[in-house]
Write an enzyme that holds these catalytic residues in place. Structure first.
Site, PDB file in Angstrom:
ATOM      1  N   SER A 102       0.907  -1.130   0.097  1.00  0.00           N
ATOM      2  CA  SER A 102       0.035   0.030  -0.060  1.00  0.00           C
ATOM      3  C   SER A 102       0.868   1.279   0.091  1.00  0.00           C
ATOM      4  O   SER A 102       1.881   1.397   0.430  1.00  0.00           O
ATOM      5  CB  SER A 102      -0.856  -0.048   1.272  1.00  0.00           C
ATOM      6  OG  SER A 102      -1.383   1.310   1.404  1.00  0.00           O
ATOM      7  N   TYR A 146      -1.469  -1.005  10.349  1.00  0.00           N
ATOM      8  CA  TYR A 146      -1.635  -1.509   8.773  1.00  0.00           C
ATOM      9  C   TYR A 146      -0.436  -1.026   8.115  1.00  0.00           C
ATOM     10  O   TYR A 146       0.156  -1.756   7.292  1.00  0.00           O
ATOM     11  CB  TYR A 146      -2.944  -0.716   8.176  1.00  0.00           C
ATOM     12  CG  TYR A 146      -3.057  -0.936   6.842  1.00  0.00           C
ATOM     13  CD1 TYR A 146      -3.603  -2.233   6.297  1.00  0.00           C
ATOM     14  CD2 TYR A 146      -3.108   0.023   6.016  1.00  0.00           C
ATOM     15  CE1 TYR A 146      -4.055  -2.319   5.084  1.00  0.00           C
ATOM     16  CE2 TYR A 146      -3.334  -0.186   4.611  1.00  0.00           C
ATOM     17  CZ  TYR A 146      -3.608  -1.504   4.102  1.00  0.00           C
ATOM     18  OH  TYR A 146      -3.971  -1.502   2.720  1.00  0.00           O
TER      19      TYR A 146
HETATM   20  P1  NAP Z   1     -11.482  -5.517   0.082  1.00  0.00           P
HETATM   21  O1  NAP Z   1     -12.352  -5.070  -1.035  1.00  0.00           O
HETATM   22  O2  NAP Z   1     -11.944  -5.458   1.769  1.00  0.00           O
HETATM   23  O3  NAP Z   1     -11.369  -7.543   0.002  1.00  0.00           O
HETATM   24  C1  NAP Z   1     -10.590  -8.109   0.677  1.00  0.00           C
HETATM   25  C2  NAP Z   1     -10.268  -9.203   0.066  1.00  0.00           C
HETATM   26  O4  NAP Z   1      -9.437  -9.943   0.847  1.00  0.00           O
HETATM   27  C3  NAP Z   1     -11.743 -10.130   0.063  1.00  0.00           C
HETATM   28  O5  NAP Z   1     -11.671 -11.081  -0.951  1.00  0.00           O
HETATM   29  C4  NAP Z   1     -11.584 -11.079   1.290  1.00  0.00           C
HETATM   30  O6  NAP Z   1     -12.399 -12.391   1.135  1.00  0.00           O
HETATM   31  C5  NAP Z   1     -10.161 -11.376   1.493  1.00  0.00           C
HETATM   32  N1  NAP Z   1      -9.555 -11.755   2.822  1.00  0.00           N
HETATM   33  C6  NAP Z   1      -9.396 -10.713   3.972  1.00  0.00           C
HETATM   34  N2  NAP Z   1      -8.961 -11.490   4.856  1.00  0.00           N
HETATM   35  C7  NAP Z   1      -8.770 -12.822   4.410  1.00  0.00           C
HETATM   36  C8  NAP Z   1      -8.108 -13.917   4.992  1.00  0.00           C
HETATM   37  N3  NAP Z   1      -7.811 -13.980   6.241  1.00  0.00           N
HETATM   38  N4  NAP Z   1      -7.974 -14.927   4.183  1.00  0.00           N
HETATM   39  C9  NAP Z   1      -8.236 -15.112   2.808  1.00  0.00           C
HETATM   40  N5  NAP Z   1      -8.714 -13.847   2.314  1.00  0.00           N
HETATM   41  C10 NAP Z   1      -8.997 -12.988   3.293  1.00  0.00           C
HETATM   42  O7  NAP Z   1      -9.954  -5.194  -0.090  1.00  0.00           O
HETATM   43  P2  NAP Z   1      -9.466  -4.394  -1.423  1.00  0.00           P
HETATM   44  O8  NAP Z   1      -9.427  -2.884  -1.180  1.00  0.00           O
HETATM   45  O9  NAP Z   1      -9.625  -5.203  -2.442  1.00  0.00           O
HETATM   46  O10 NAP Z   1      -7.772  -4.523  -0.667  1.00  0.00           O
HETATM   47  C11 NAP Z   1      -7.146  -5.747  -1.521  1.00  0.00           C
HETATM   48  C12 NAP Z   1      -5.697  -5.633  -0.946  1.00  0.00           C
HETATM   49  O11 NAP Z   1      -5.187  -4.316  -1.568  1.00  0.00           O
HETATM   50  C13 NAP Z   1      -5.248  -5.540   0.641  1.00  0.00           C
HETATM   51  O12 NAP Z   1      -4.154  -6.119   0.943  1.00  0.00           O
HETATM   52  C14 NAP Z   1      -5.295  -4.263   0.753  1.00  0.00           C
HETATM   53  O13 NAP Z   1      -4.388  -4.032   1.958  1.00  0.00           O
HETATM   54  C15 NAP Z   1      -4.721  -3.632  -0.389  1.00  0.00           C
HETATM   55  N6  NAP Z   1      -4.581  -2.190  -0.692  1.00  0.00           N
HETATM   56  C16 NAP Z   1      -6.096  -1.722  -0.802  1.00  0.00           C
HETATM   57  C17 NAP Z   1      -6.464  -0.180  -0.892  1.00  0.00           C
HETATM   58  C18 NAP Z   1      -7.636   0.449  -1.139  1.00  0.00           C
HETATM   59  O14 NAP Z   1      -7.706   1.705  -1.146  1.00  0.00           O
HETATM   60  N7  NAP Z   1      -8.661  -0.588  -1.352  1.00  0.00           N
HETATM   61  C19 NAP Z   1      -5.161   0.487  -1.093  1.00  0.00           C
HETATM   62  C20 NAP Z   1      -3.871   0.047  -0.879  1.00  0.00           C
HETATM   63  C21 NAP Z   1      -3.754  -1.366  -0.676  1.00  0.00           C
HETATM   64  P3  NAP Z   1     -13.706 -12.397   1.929  1.00  0.00           P
HETATM   65  O15 NAP Z   1     -14.759 -11.792   1.039  1.00  0.00           O
HETATM   66  O16 NAP Z   1     -13.926 -13.957   1.669  1.00  0.00           O
HETATM   67  O17 NAP Z   1     -13.820 -12.003   3.416  1.00  0.00           O
END
Ligand code: NAP
Length: 234
Positions: free
Chosen positions: A129, A142
């Site tokens: 991130s 985080y």
């Molecule tokens: P999201 O919409 O909250 O989706 C999270 C995903 O991770 C879901 O598919 C969830 O599965 C899965 N997950 C959570 N805990 C898990 C576990 N213990 N084991 C297996 N799967 C798990 O998040 P996102 O925004 O797409 O983020 C994806 C990645 O990008 C993360 O690492 C996040 O830190 C990073 N990121 C996001 C942003 C942002 O602005 N969105 C920015 C920087 C980095 P379930 O639905 O089955 O729970």
């Protein structure tokens, strides 16, 4: 056909990565923790397979790899966030964030490596991130967990390069997913204003880079920490 495994692929960035990799010719393993319907419908749509495993659970991850078969490209995307003052962050909070975001990557990479090392080729992409680079107030746990992935990327790129395995890290900025659903409109407007490209990112913005890093074309790219943040981190 090569196989890619995307952790946390039921929603958001992971789902977009799964779609992009399938379009790039991979058979995709759609990992999820609880969103079974979403994961199964996505897998059906892209001709992949949905497998449930909590990435923080080493045994569950090993079982997932046994079911998945050999994995040629691994995207460590599953992650959770938490917004709290550091003084309010309990040890349990801290451990929960690290268990999923850091131990999860450890478990996935450990399980993927035997096949990659044997084949002398492989692609690993870690999803960190912009906060892992710059740090965010009220997101110390985080930010620290995402910074750990950057160190892991650089170390593994050096260690695994001789085995023909590339390891790279993408650092998304503010991406429009469920993870940011709790942010109010003023906060989102302020974040957009701080982004030189004047918009939030989409999961597809991140997935396009992940697809490239997993491709044959990226064979001489390793150890890189690449922002997909609309210039937020500049
Ligand atoms: P999201 O919409 O909250 O989706 C999270 C995903 O991770 C879901 O598919 C969830 O599965 C899965 N997950 C959570 N805990 C898990 C576990 N213990 N084991 C297996 N799967 C798990 O998040 P996102 O925004 O797409 O983020 C994806 C990645 O990008 C993360 O690492 C996040 O830190 C990073 N990121 C996001 C942003 C942002 O602005 N969105 C920015 C920087 C980095 P379930 O639905 O089955 O729970």
């Amino acid at each position: 056909m090569k196989t890619a495994l995307v952790s946390g692929a039921s929603r958001g960035i992971g789902r977009a990565c799964a779609c992009a990799l399938a379009a790039g010719g991979f058979r995709v393993i759609v990992n999820y923790r609880q969103s079974r319907k979403d994961a199964e419908s996505l897998a059906g749509r892209i001709g992949g397979e949905a497998i449930c495993a909590d990435v923080s659970d080493r045994e569950a991850v090993d079982e997932m790899f046994t079911a998945a078969g050999d994995v040629d490209a691994l995207v460590c995307n599953a992650g959770i966030a938490m917004q709290k003052l550091f003084t309010d962050t309990t040890y349990e909070d801290w451990r929960k964030i690290f268990a999923v975001n850091v131990d999860g990557a450890y478990n996935l990479i450990k399980a993927a490596l035997p096949h990659m090392i044997h084949e002398k080729r492989g692609r690993i992409v870690l999803v960190s991130s912009v906060w892992g680079v710059h740090g965010a107030s009220c997101e110390a746990a985080y930010s620290a967990s995402k910074a750990a992935l950057i160190g892991l990327t650089k170390a593994l790129a050096k260690e695994l390069g001789p085995s023909g395995i590339t390891v790279n890290c993408v650092c998304p900025g503010v991406i429009d997913t469920d993870m940011n659903a709790a942010l109010d409109s003023d906060t989102l407007a302020a974040l957009t204003e701080d982004t030189p490209l004047c918009r939030l990112g989409t999961p597809e913005d991140v997935a396009a880079l992940v697809r490239y890093l997993c491709s044959d074309e990226a064979g001489f790219v390793t150890g890189q920490i690449i922002g997909v943040d609309g210039g937020f981190g500049v």
